[in-house]
Design a protein around this motif. Sequence first.
Motif, PDB file in Angstrom:
ATOM      1  N   THR A   1      43.419  57.977  37.618  1.00 47.02           N
ATOM      2  CA  THR A   1      44.379  57.422  38.661  1.00 47.02           C
ATOM      3  C   THR A   1      44.034  56.042  39.227  1.00 47.02           C
ATOM      4  O   THR A   1      43.050  55.583  39.139  1.00 47.02           O
ATOM      5  CB  THR A   1      44.494  58.268  39.930  1.00 47.02           C
ATOM      6  N   ARG A   2      45.175  55.269  39.588  1.00 46.26           N
ATOM      7  CA  ARG A   2      45.102  54.068  40.036  1.00 46.26           C
ATOM      8  C   ARG A   2      45.873  53.778  41.142  1.00 46.26           C
ATOM      9  O   ARG A   2      46.784  54.319  41.626  1.00 46.26           O
ATOM     10  CB  ARG A   2      45.588  53.000  38.858  1.00 46.26           C
ATOM     11  N   THR A   3      45.500  52.364  41.778  1.00 45.05           N
ATOM     12  CA  THR A   3      46.425  52.060  42.934  1.00 45.05           C
ATOM     13  C   THR A   3      47.678  51.394  42.254  1.00 45.05           C
ATOM     14  O   THR A   3      47.781  51.343  41.052  1.00 45.05           O
ATOM     15  CB  THR A   3      45.640  50.961  43.530  1.00 45.05           C
ATOM     16  N   GLU A   4      48.688  51.135  43.086  1.00 43.83           N
ATOM     17  CA  GLU A   4      49.828  50.804  42.636  1.00 43.83           C
ATOM     18  C   GLU A   4      50.311  49.431  42.851  1.00 43.83           C
ATOM     19  O   GLU A   4      51.559  49.077  43.301  1.00 43.83           O
ATOM     20  CB  GLU A   4      50.792  51.808  42.952  1.00 43.83           C
ATOM     21  N   MET A   5      49.368  48.483  42.613  1.00 46.74           N
ATOM     22  CA  MET A   5      49.519  46.799  42.995  1.00 46.74           C
ATOM     23  C   MET A   5      50.100  46.196  41.609  1.00 46.74           C
ATOM     24  O   MET A   5      49.477  46.782  40.569  1.00 46.74           O
ATOM     25  CB  MET A   5      48.217  46.396  43.453  1.00 46.74           C
ATOM     26  N   GLY A   6      51.045  45.659  41.548  1.00 45.02           N
ATOM     27  CA  GLY A   6      51.307  44.905  40.063  1.00 45.02           C
ATOM     28  C   GLY A   6      50.851  43.795  40.190  1.00 45.02           C
ATOM     29  O   GLY A   6      50.478  43.132  41.038  1.00 45.02           O
ATOM     30  N   CYS A   7      50.584  43.370  38.939  1.00 46.79           N
ATOM     31  CA  CYS A   7      49.952  41.887  38.558  1.00 46.79           C
ATOM     32  C   CYS A   7      51.043  40.788  38.761  1.00 46.79           C
ATOM     33  O   CYS A   7      52.196  41.081  38.512  1.00 46.79           O
ATOM     34  CB  CYS A   7      49.241  41.522  37.378  1.00 46.79           C
ATOM     35  N   ALA A   8      50.698  39.717  39.314  1.00 47.11           N
ATOM     36  CA  ALA A   8      51.730  38.460  39.453  1.00 47.11           C
ATOM     37  C   ALA A   8      52.114  38.131  37.974  1.00 47.11           C
ATOM     38  O   ALA A   8      53.251  37.713  38.022  1.00 47.11           O
ATOM     39  CB  ALA A   8      50.763  37.140  39.981  1.00 47.11           C
ATOM     40  N   GLU A   9      51.419  38.197  36.781  1.00 48.39           N
ATOM     41  CA  GLU A   9      51.658  37.945  35.651  1.00 48.39           C
ATOM     42  C   GLU A   9      51.788  39.213  34.538  1.00 48.39           C
ATOM     43  O   GLU A   9      51.309  40.153  34.747  1.00 48.39           O
ATOM     44  CB  GLU A   9      50.606  37.275  34.827  1.00 48.39           C
ATOM     45  N   GLN A  10      53.054  39.071  34.126  1.00 49.44           N
ATOM     46  CA  GLN A  10      53.504  40.202  33.222  1.00 49.44           C
ATOM     47  C   GLN A  10      52.407  40.604  32.316  1.00 49.44           C
ATOM     48  O   GLN A  10      52.091  41.601  31.788  1.00 49.44           O
ATOM     49  CB  GLN A  10      54.805  40.075  32.536  1.00 49.44           C
ATOM     50  N   GLU A  11      51.800  39.464  31.530  1.00 48.04           N
ATOM     51  CA  GLU A  11      50.824  39.817  30.395  1.00 48.04           C
ATOM     52  C   GLU A  11      49.518  40.384  30.981  1.00 48.04           C
ATOM     53  O   GLU A  11      49.004  41.292  30.278  1.00 48.04           O
ATOM     54  CB  GLU A  11      50.319  38.458  29.656  1.00 48.04           C
ATOM     55  N   GLN A  12      49.282  40.420  32.266  1.00 44.16           N
ATOM     56  CA  GLN A  12      48.260  40.986  32.883  1.00 44.16           C
ATOM     57  C   GLN A  12      48.573  42.640  33.074  1.00 44.16           C
ATOM     58  O   GLN A  12      47.551  43.568  32.907  1.00 44.16           O
ATOM     59  CB  GLN A  12      47.790  40.237  34.066  1.00 44.16           C
ATOM     60  N   ASN A  13      49.968  42.662  33.441  1.00 48.29           N
ATOM     61  CA  ASN A  13      50.251  43.825  33.585  1.00 48.29           C
ATOM     62  C   ASN A  13      50.093  44.773  32.075  1.00 48.29           C
ATOM     63  O   ASN A  13      49.689  46.136  32.052  1.00 48.29           O
ATOM     64  CB  ASN A  13      51.586  44.216  34.017  1.00 48.29           C
ATOM     65  N   GLU A  14      50.291  44.043  31.328  1.00 52.55           N
ATOM     66  CA  GLU A  14      50.425  44.597  29.881  1.00 52.55           C
ATOM     67  C   GLU A  14      49.031  44.971  29.516  1.00 52.55           C
ATOM     68  O   GLU A  14      48.786  45.953  28.688  1.00 52.55           O
ATOM     69  CB  GLU A  14      51.079  43.620  28.754  1.00 52.55           C
ATOM     70  N   LEU A  15      48.132  44.003  29.752  1.00 46.80           N
ATOM     71  CA  LEU A  15      46.795  44.146  29.456  1.00 46.80           C
ATOM     72  C   LEU A  15      46.325  45.420  30.051  1.00 46.80           C
ATOM     73  O   LEU A  15      45.555  46.172  29.402  1.00 46.80           O
ATOM     74  CB  LEU A  15      46.023  43.022  29.945  1.00 46.80           C
ATOM     75  N   GLU A  16      46.668  45.578  31.282  1.00 45.83           N
ATOM     76  CA  GLU A  16      46.230  46.717  32.308  1.00 45.83           C
ATOM     77  C   GLU A  16      46.716  48.095  31.328  1.00 45.83           C
ATOM     78  O   GLU A  16      45.696  48.964  31.267  1.00 45.83           O
ATOM     79  CB  GLU A  16      46.469  46.699  33.413  1.00 45.83           C
TER      80      GLU A  16
END
Length: 154
Positions: free
Chosen positions: A98-113
Amino acid sequence: MRNRPRPTLVMIGMLAASIPLLSACAGLMSGTTALQGEWVLASGSDTQGAFIDSAQPVTLTFDGDSVSGQAPCNAYSGSVARGPGAGSTGPLEIGGITRTEMGCAEQEQNELEGRYFAALEAADSVNVSADGEILELTGDGVFVRFERSESREG
């Protein structure tokens, strides 16, 4: 008058008989203990290739039968199960993340996650180096390498 065994001799005998059992338990504990504490992501790869660098340190903390940490964007937690006889090397399953629901400012960091979480859940084997400083998780198409956190107590 009949001689009775002295209580201290009986206790010494019981203690001597339990030493092998205690030694075996210590061996199991040391394997489990090898994972305990905080680890920092050093590198990783999956079927899409190598992970890019994270904007912030990515951590994985083992605490008993649970894991937690900081991913590129969110804090997370989950459960961990070890296979029978597992020490510092052997079967492992991480799930229920389970995780918190904060998005990264950069899309590539979201993809990495997303790739990082998928790799944790795909890992089915663990190996801790003999010196206890490197942890590697492997599974079908994934390899994730961590270094022990410098902030550990010791």
